[in-house]
Design a protein around this motif. Structure first.
Motif, PDB file in Angstrom:
ATOM      1  N   LEU A  39       0.836  -1.204   0.000  1.00  0.00           N
ATOM      2  CA  LEU A  39       0.000   0.000   0.000  1.00  0.00           C
ATOM      3  C   LEU A  39       0.869   1.251   0.000  1.00  0.00           C
ATOM      4  N   ARG A  40       2.020   1.159  -0.616  1.00  0.00           N
ATOM      5  CA  ARG A  40       2.929   2.305  -0.708  1.00  0.00           C
ATOM      6  C   ARG A  40       3.971   2.011  -1.788  1.00  0.00           C
ATOM      7  N   PRO A  41       4.627   3.069  -2.280  1.00  0.00           N
ATOM      8  CA  PRO A  41       5.728   2.836  -3.212  1.00  0.00           C
ATOM      9  C   PRO A  41       6.930   2.230  -2.485  1.00  0.00           C
ATOM     10  N   ALA A  42       7.780   1.551  -3.215  1.00  0.00           N
ATOM     11  CA  ALA A  42       9.012   0.985  -2.657  1.00  0.00           C
ATOM     12  C   ALA A  42      10.107   2.050  -2.711  1.00  0.00           C
ATOM     13  N   PRO A  43      11.121   1.929  -1.832  1.00  0.00           N
ATOM     14  CA  PRO A  43      12.206   2.921  -1.825  1.00  0.00           C
ATOM     15  C   PRO A  43      12.801   3.128  -3.219  1.00  0.00           C
ATOM     16  N   ALA A  44      13.222   4.368  -3.481  1.00  0.00           N
ATOM     17  CA  ALA A  44      13.849   4.687  -4.764  1.00  0.00           C
ATOM     18  C   ALA A  44      15.069   3.794  -4.956  1.00  0.00           C
ATOM     19  N   GLY A  45      15.193   3.227  -6.147  1.00  0.00           N
ATOM     20  CA  GLY A  45      16.313   2.341  -6.443  1.00  0.00           C
ATOM     21  C   GLY A  45      15.956   0.870  -6.306  1.00  0.00           C
ATOM     22  N   SER A  46      14.744   0.574  -5.871  1.00  0.00           N
ATOM     23  CA  SER A  46      14.309  -0.824  -5.767  1.00  0.00           C
ATOM     24  C   SER A  46      14.139  -1.440  -7.169  1.00  0.00           C
ATOM     25  N   TYR A  47      13.935  -2.737  -7.179  1.00  0.00           N
ATOM     26  CA  TYR A  47      13.642  -3.501  -8.401  1.00  0.00           C
ATOM     27  C   TYR A  47      14.714  -3.389  -9.492  1.00  0.00           C
ATOM     28  N   PRO A  48      15.963  -3.744  -9.162  1.00  0.00           N
ATOM     29  CA  PRO A  48      16.995  -3.737 -10.212  1.00  0.00           C
ATOM     30  C   PRO A  48      16.614  -4.641 -11.397  1.00  0.00           C
ATOM     31  N   ALA A  49      15.862  -5.723 -11.137  1.00  0.00           N
ATOM     32  CA  ALA A  49      15.487  -6.620 -12.242  1.00  0.00           C
ATOM     33  C   ALA A  49      14.512  -5.961 -13.207  1.00  0.00           C
ATOM     34  N   GLY A  50      13.919  -4.855 -12.783  1.00  0.00           N
ATOM     35  CA  GLY A  50      12.946  -4.182 -13.640  1.00  0.00           C
ATOM     36  C   GLY A  50      13.511  -2.983 -14.368  1.00  0.00           C
ATOM     37  N   GLN A  51      14.825  -2.784 -14.268  1.00  0.00           N
ATOM     38  CA  GLN A  51      15.370  -1.567 -14.876  1.00  0.00           C
ATOM     39  C   GLN A  51      15.437  -1.673 -16.406  1.00  0.00           C
ATOM     40  N   SER A  52      15.529  -0.506 -17.044  1.00  0.00           N
ATOM     41  CA  SER A  52      15.612  -0.453 -18.504  1.00  0.00           C
ATOM     42  C   SER A  52      17.029  -0.811 -18.940  1.00  0.00           C
ATOM     43  N   PRO A  53      17.246  -1.039 -20.245  1.00  0.00           N
ATOM     44  CA  PRO A  53      18.616  -1.338 -20.705  1.00  0.00           C
ATOM     45  C   PRO A  53      19.620  -0.256 -20.312  1.00  0.00           C
ATOM     46  N   LEU A  54      19.177   0.994 -20.213  1.00  0.00           N
ATOM     47  CA  LEU A  54      20.092   2.068 -19.822  1.00  0.00           C
ATOM     48  C   LEU A  54      20.182   2.231 -18.309  1.00  0.00           C
ATOM     49  N   GLY A  55      19.417   1.434 -17.567  1.00  0.00           N
ATOM     50  CA  GLY A  55      19.529   1.456 -16.106  1.00  0.00           C
ATOM     51  C   GLY A  55      18.515   2.343 -15.400  1.00  0.00           C
ATOM     52  N   VAL A  56      17.464   2.758 -16.090  1.00  0.00           N
ATOM     53  CA  VAL A  56      16.433   3.580 -15.443  1.00  0.00           C
ATOM     54  C   VAL A  56      15.509   2.660 -14.641  1.00  0.00           C
ATOM     55  N   ARG A  57      15.280   3.016 -13.369  1.00  0.00           N
ATOM     56  CA  ARG A  57      14.527   2.138 -12.467  1.00  0.00           C
ATOM     57  C   ARG A  57      13.114   2.640 -12.183  1.00  0.00           C
ATOM     58  N   GLN A  58      12.265   1.674 -11.857  1.00  0.00           N
ATOM     59  CA  GLN A  58      10.905   1.971 -11.344  1.00  0.00           C
ATOM     60  C   GLN A  58      10.059   2.798 -12.302  1.00  0.00           C
ATOM     61  N   LEU A  59      10.291   2.602 -13.594  1.00  0.00           N
ATOM     62  CA  LEU A  59       9.424   3.274 -14.563  1.00  0.00           C
ATOM     63  C   LEU A  59       8.025   2.677 -14.493  1.00  0.00           C
ATOM     64  N   ILE A  60       7.968   1.383 -14.232  1.00  0.00           N
ATOM     65  CA  ILE A  60       6.672   0.696 -14.080  1.00  0.00           C
ATOM     66  C   ILE A  60       6.418   0.506 -12.584  1.00  0.00           C
ATOM     67  N   GLY A  61       5.196   0.820 -12.151  1.00  0.00           N
ATOM     68  CA  GLY A  61       4.823   0.599 -10.752  1.00  0.00           C
ATOM     69  C   GLY A  61       5.241   1.734  -9.833  1.00  0.00           C
ATOM     70  N   ASP A  62       4.986   1.572  -8.555  1.00  0.00           N
ATOM     71  CA  ASP A  62       5.319   2.543  -7.491  1.00  0.00           C
ATOM     72  C   ASP A  62       4.465   3.813  -7.534  1.00  0.00           C
ATOM     73  N   VAL A  63       4.783   4.734  -8.449  1.00  0.00           N
ATOM     74  CA  VAL A  63       3.986   5.968  -8.554  1.00  0.00           C
ATOM     75  C   VAL A  63       3.714   6.283 -10.031  1.00  0.00           C
ATOM     76  N   TRP A  64       2.510   6.778 -10.314  1.00  0.00           N
ATOM     77  CA  TRP A  64       2.240   7.348 -11.637  1.00  0.00           C
ATOM     78  C   TRP A  64       3.155   8.545 -11.824  1.00  0.00           C
ATOM     79  N   GLU A  65       3.714   8.699 -13.000  1.00  0.00           N
ATOM     80  CA  GLU A  65       4.668   9.775 -13.223  1.00  0.00           C
ATOM     81  C   GLU A  65       4.081  10.832 -14.161  1.00  0.00           C
ATOM     82  N   TRP A  66       3.998  12.048 -13.652  1.00  0.00           N
ATOM     83  CA  TRP A  66       3.535  13.158 -14.490  1.00  0.00           C
ATOM     84  C   TRP A  66       4.523  13.392 -15.625  1.00  0.00           C
ATOM     85  N   THR A  67       4.003  13.653 -16.809  1.00  0.00           N
ATOM     86  CA  THR A  67       4.856  14.094 -17.915  1.00  0.00           C
ATOM     87  C   THR A  67       4.455  15.519 -18.276  1.00  0.00           C
TER      88      THR A  67
END
Ligand code: AVJ
Ligand code: FE
Length: 441
Positions: free
Chosen positions: A341-369
């Motif tokens: 019922l909360r986002p995970a600490p910043a830097g969590s989910y290394p297995a979910g990172q992008s090829p360039l190493g960007v983390r937590q793009l999916i899940g945790d918080v909706w991101e405003w663009t």
């Protein structure tokens, strides 16, 4: 691939419908029935409205449209039409009481499961049922309302009704603060994801100049530095409408935060806690995200930049379904599905990172663009204009990536969410970006 196989898709549709209904049942049974008919916020429907609306949409699309059945309750359609009655008005409508709303939704579901079994997913030429789209759409619709109901639970006052284990603590993130995404074209949107909604289609090429993007979402600690630096009282950082809005409403911190002596506390699902420094900031408006970014000497990413960071594989030049590739999300990849019922600490989910190493793009918080909700070139409304077409224009800003409250069925690299720039009861956070000079291209 499994996504081309009708029987795999049928199993997925069944599983997605059952998962959604389990969550709906939890969200509408964890408080007493009188709480279901109460108005917890003028921004939200009473929970019992969401419950019957879920059933009504399922009846409309699966029973009436796919299977050609007659309306079960033609008398109630108007009550559950989101365009006929604004949310603030819904508590005063003659809604089905909780027990009737439950049995209506259950009755619809029983019939829908029979229809699921007998509907061809391939070869009929009917776009609504091709690859089981209508069933996937209805599972997504229910999950979207489940997230809406979770927002209502967060706005509700009273004792704790929902609990979940916390995400695992993460070691402090020590990677680079930002990542360079090289310039060039990438494929935005999709024409192949079977249950992608109309506004995610079609796939098309976008030229995106090189830019830097934050490796993780902006944390509470970083956001507190903005507050401590007088961010909310310095007009320079704010879009003019944002400035008038925070002045008019005396906004000086994210929603649900309050100051207690020297520290920030927040209300979260009926409990109170010290704002955790390493968690992505939550419950900020687009205006707050935009002001923070300007204060930090940065800006919000555009929607195209966000999607390129999330889907473009520089090695192959392909756009993948998720940052980690094409595999469906697992709990190792992302914080989704109200497991927490909360986002995970910043830097969590290394297995979910992008090829360039960007983390937590999916899940945790909706991101405003930074982007307005606009149709892609070649857009066509399907199966109804009121899902997204009527919202296109400059009134709504796009959010990407999904929150801890989004089920995987309604979350992917192409998924688009939107809201008014003043809204912050939603599970919204953000990350920032900046242009990369030609030297970095
Ligand atoms: C896409 C999340 C903005 O909740 O208003 C639910 C989804 N559309 N029923 C919303 C939706 C119709 C929609 N959002
Ligand atoms: Fe709806």
């Amino acid at each position: 691939t499994p996504l081309d196989d009708p029987e795999t898709l049928r199993k997925r549709a069944l599983a997605a419908l059952l998962t959604a209904r389990e969550r709906t049942a939890l969200l509408t049974s964890c408080v007493e029935d009188p709480e279901l008919t109460a108005q917890h916020s003028p921004l939200m429907s009473p929970l019992v409205w969401d419950l019957a609306h879920i059933g009504n949409q399922e009846e409309l699309w699966l029973l009436r449209t796919v299977a050609g059945r007659d309306a079960m309750r033609p008398d109630i359609d108007g009550l559950y039409d989101a365009f006929e009655h604004p949310r603030a008005e819904r508590p005063s409508l003659p809604l089905l009481p909780p027990a009737e709303a439950r049995s209506y939704a259950a009755e619809v579901r029983g019939r829908a499961l029979d229809i699921l079994e007998s509907t061809a997913f391939q070869g009929t030429g009917a776009p609504l049922t091709e690859a089981g789209f209508a069933f996937g759409m209805i599972a997504q619709h229910e999950q979207q309302h489940d997230e809406t109901m979770l927002i209502t639970h967060q706005l509700r006052t009273g004792p704790v009704a929902l609990t979940a284990p916390d995400p695992l603590p993460a070691p402090a993130f020590t990677g680079p603060a930002e990542v360079l995404v090289p310039g060039g074209p990438f494929t935005m949107g999709t024409s192949t994801e079977p249950w992608a909604l109309d506004n995610e289609r079609p796939a098309h090429a976008r030229l995106v100049p090189p830019f830097f993007i934050d490796t993780t979402p902006v944390t509470n600690e970083a956001y507190q530095a903005f507050i401590a630096d007088g961010g909310y009282t310095d007009r320079r950082w704010w879009a003019p409408e944002g400035w008038s809005h925070i002045r008019a409403h005396s906004i000086e911190a994210p929603q649900f935060w309050y100051r207690d002596g020297g520290q920030w506390l927040r209300r979260r699902f009926g409990a109170t806690e010290v704002v955790p420094p390493d968690e992505p900031v939550l419950h900020v408006s687009w205006y707050e995200a935009d002001a923070y970014a300007r204060w930090a000497g940065r800006r919000l990413p555009s929607e195209a930049e966000w999607e390129k960071a999330a889907r473009h594989d520089p090695e192959t030049g392909r756009s993948t379904r998720y940052p980690w590739g094409d595999a469906d999300p697992t709990p190792e990849h992302a914080n989704l599905g109200q497991r927490h019922l909360r986002p995970a600490p910043a830097g969590s989910y290394p297995a979910g990172q992008s090829p360039l190493g960007v983390r937590q793009l999916i899940g945790d918080v909706w991101e405003w663009t930074s982007s307005d909700l606009l149709p892609y070139p070649g857009f066509s409304a399907f199966p109804y204009r009121e899902y997204s077409e009527v919202f296109f224009g400059s009134e709504h800003k796009v959010l990407r990536g999904g929150s801890f409250a989004v089920d995987p069925v309604a979350c992917r690299g192409t998924f688009r969410n939107w809201d008014y720039p003043v809204r912050r009861q939603i599970f919204s956070g953000f990350r920032t970006a900046r242009d990369a000079g030609p030297d970095n291209a």
